[in-house]
Each structure stands twice: as C-alpha cells, then as structure tokens.
Motif scaffolding. Structure first.
Motif, short mmCIF file in Angstrom:
data_model
loop_
_atom_site.label_atom_id
_atom_site.label_comp_id
_atom_site.label_asym_id
_atom_site.label_seq_id
_atom_site.Cartn_x
_atom_site.Cartn_y
_atom_site.Cartn_z
N SER A 86 5.24 42.53 -23.03
CA SER A 86 6.21 41.59 -23.61
C SER A 86 7.02 42.27 -24.69
O SER A 86 8.24 42.07 -24.80
CB SER A 86 5.48 40.38 -24.21
N THR A 87 6.37 43.07 -25.50
CA THR A 87 7.07 43.77 -26.58
C THR A 87 8.11 44.73 -26.02
O THR A 87 9.26 44.74 -26.47
CB THR A 87 6.07 44.52 -27.48
N GLY B 35 15.79 44.09 -24.64
CA GLY B 35 16.85 43.09 -24.62
C GLY B 35 16.56 41.84 -23.81
O GLY B 35 17.41 40.97 -23.69
N ALA B 36 15.37 41.73 -23.24
CA ALA B 36 15.03 40.52 -22.49
C ALA B 36 14.97 39.33 -23.45
O ALA B 36 14.40 39.42 -24.52
CB ALA B 36 13.70 40.68 -21.77
N GLY B 37 15.57 38.23 -23.06
CA GLY B 37 15.58 37.04 -23.88
C GLY B 37 14.30 36.23 -23.73
O GLY B 37 13.46 36.50 -22.86
N LEU B 38 14.16 35.24 -24.58
CA LEU B 38 12.95 34.42 -24.59
C LEU B 38 12.67 33.76 -23.24
O LEU B 38 11.53 33.79 -22.77
CB LEU B 38 13.03 33.38 -25.71
N PRO B 39 13.67 33.16 -22.56
CA PRO B 39 13.37 32.56 -21.25
C PRO B 39 12.82 33.56 -20.24
O PRO B 39 11.91 33.26 -19.48
CB PRO B 39 14.71 32.00 -20.79
N MET B 40 13.35 34.79 -20.27
CA MET B 40 12.86 35.81 -19.33
C MET B 40 11.44 36.24 -19.71
O MET B 40 10.58 36.42 -18.84
CB MET B 40 13.79 37.03 -19.34
N LEU B 41 11.17 36.38 -21.01
CA LEU B 41 9.82 36.74 -21.45
C LEU B 41 8.82 35.65 -21.06
O LEU B 41 7.69 35.94 -20.66
CB LEU B 41 9.78 36.98 -22.95
N MET B 42 9.24 34.40 -21.18
CA MET B 42 8.37 33.29 -20.80
C MET B 42 8.09 33.32 -19.30
O MET B 42 6.95 33.12 -18.87
CB MET B 42 8.99 31.95 -21.20
N ALA B 43 9.11 33.59 -18.51
CA ALA B 43 8.93 33.63 -17.06
C ALA B 43 8.01 34.79 -16.67
O ALA B 43 7.11 34.63 -15.83
CB ALA B 43 10.28 33.77 -16.37
N LYS B 44 8.23 35.94 -17.27
CA LYS B 44 7.45 37.13 -16.92
C LYS B 44 5.98 36.98 -17.33
O LYS B 44 5.07 37.36 -16.59
CB LYS B 44 8.07 38.37 -17.58
N SER B 45 5.74 36.42 -18.53
CA SER B 45 4.38 36.29 -19.02
C SER B 45 3.69 35.02 -18.53
O SER B 45 2.50 34.83 -18.74
CB SER B 45 4.36 36.32 -20.54
N ARG B 46 4.47 34.14 -17.89
CA ARG B 46 3.99 32.85 -17.37
C ARG B 46 3.50 31.91 -18.47
O ARG B 46 2.63 31.08 -18.25
CB ARG B 46 2.89 33.06 -16.33
N HIS B 47 4.07 32.06 -19.66
CA HIS B 47 3.77 31.13 -20.74
C HIS B 47 4.69 29.91 -20.61
O HIS B 47 5.85 30.04 -20.25
CB HIS B 47 3.98 31.78 -22.11
N LYS B 48 4.16 28.76 -20.92
CA LYS B 48 4.95 27.52 -20.85
C LYS B 48 5.58 27.17 -22.19
O LYS B 48 6.53 26.43 -22.26
CB LYS B 48 4.06 26.35 -20.40
N LYS B 49 5.01 27.70 -23.28
CA LYS B 49 5.50 27.39 -24.62
C LYS B 49 6.01 28.66 -25.30
O LYS B 49 5.35 29.70 -25.25
CB LYS B 49 4.38 26.77 -25.47
N SER B 50 7.16 28.53 -25.95
CA SER B 50 7.75 29.71 -26.60
C SER B 50 6.87 30.27 -27.70
O SER B 50 6.83 31.47 -27.92
CB SER B 50 9.13 29.36 -27.15
N GLU B 51 6.11 29.41 -28.39
CA GLU B 51 5.25 29.92 -29.47
C GLU B 51 4.16 30.84 -28.94
O GLU B 51 3.71 31.75 -29.64
CB GLU B 51 4.66 28.80 -30.32
N ASN B 52 3.75 30.65 -27.69
CA ASN B 52 2.75 31.54 -27.10
C ASN B 52 3.34 32.92 -26.82
O ASN B 52 2.67 33.93 -26.96
CB ASN B 52 2.16 30.93 -25.84
N VAL B 53 4.60 32.95 -26.40
CA VAL B 53 5.26 34.23 -26.16
C VAL B 53 5.46 34.95 -27.48
O VAL B 53 5.26 36.16 -27.59
CB VAL B 53 6.62 34.04 -25.45
N ARG B 54 5.82 34.22 -28.50
CA ARG B 54 6.06 34.83 -29.81
C ARG B 54 4.79 35.52 -30.34
O ARG B 54 4.88 36.51 -31.05
CB ARG B 54 6.57 33.79 -30.80
#
Length: 92
Positions: free
Chosen positions: A42-43, A49-68
């Motif tokens: 994820s890092t 340059g991947a944005g938050l929606p793409m990071l969420m999709a790639k990591s399969r997290h449903k909540k942005s705070e989990n990706v953060r």
C-alpha cells in the motif's frame, strides 16, 4: 493475463505455507505474517501516486481509515510532496 492452468492459492493457504516455511525452530505460528506484506504494498502504491479509492480497491478495505493505517510513506516521499509547495525553493 495468460492462463497458466495453475490454481491460485487462497489467502489462508498462502498464510499457512508462509508460516510453515519461516517458522522459528519449526514451531507453528512463529513464522512470518502474510498480512505484514500488505502495508509495504500500500505504501509503495501510494508513493507512486495511487489515490485512496485505488488503494482501497487493491487492499480490499471497505473503510478509508483502515487503508490509512497501512500507509506509511517514507521521509523521502514526504519531502518530495512538500517540495511541490514551493518548487525551486531549496530552503523547504
């Protein structure tokens, strides 16, 4: 992606294999943790340059705070982003 005829491992199968092959003294549960490898991935994607929606999709997290929680940018990446505020100003 070409079809190789090989079956993809499930997350549980991959986790068990990684633990079995990295276990300390052969003791189950002491090997590497597969989940730890999601954080560097994820890092690296975020720094590229991947944005938050793409990071969420790639990591399969449903909540942005989990990706953060998985995103830990390097000091160099933070300095690079900070330099965008004043291009050419070496004092920052």
């Amino acid at each position: 992606m070409p079809d190789t005829g090989l079956v993809r491992l499930s997350y549980g199968q991959a986790r068990a294999l990684l633990d079995a092959h990295t276990a300390v003294g052969g003791v189950p549960g002491t090997g590497w943790d597969l989940h730890e490898y999601r954080h560097p991935g994820s890092t690296h994607l975020g720094e590229a340059g991947a944005g938050l929606p793409m990071l969420m999709a790639k990591s399969r997290h449903k909540k942005s705070e989990n990706v953060r929680r998985c995103f830990h940018p390097s000091a160099e990446a933070i300095a690079e982003v900070t330099s965008l505020l004043a291009p050419g100003d070496s004092r920052r």
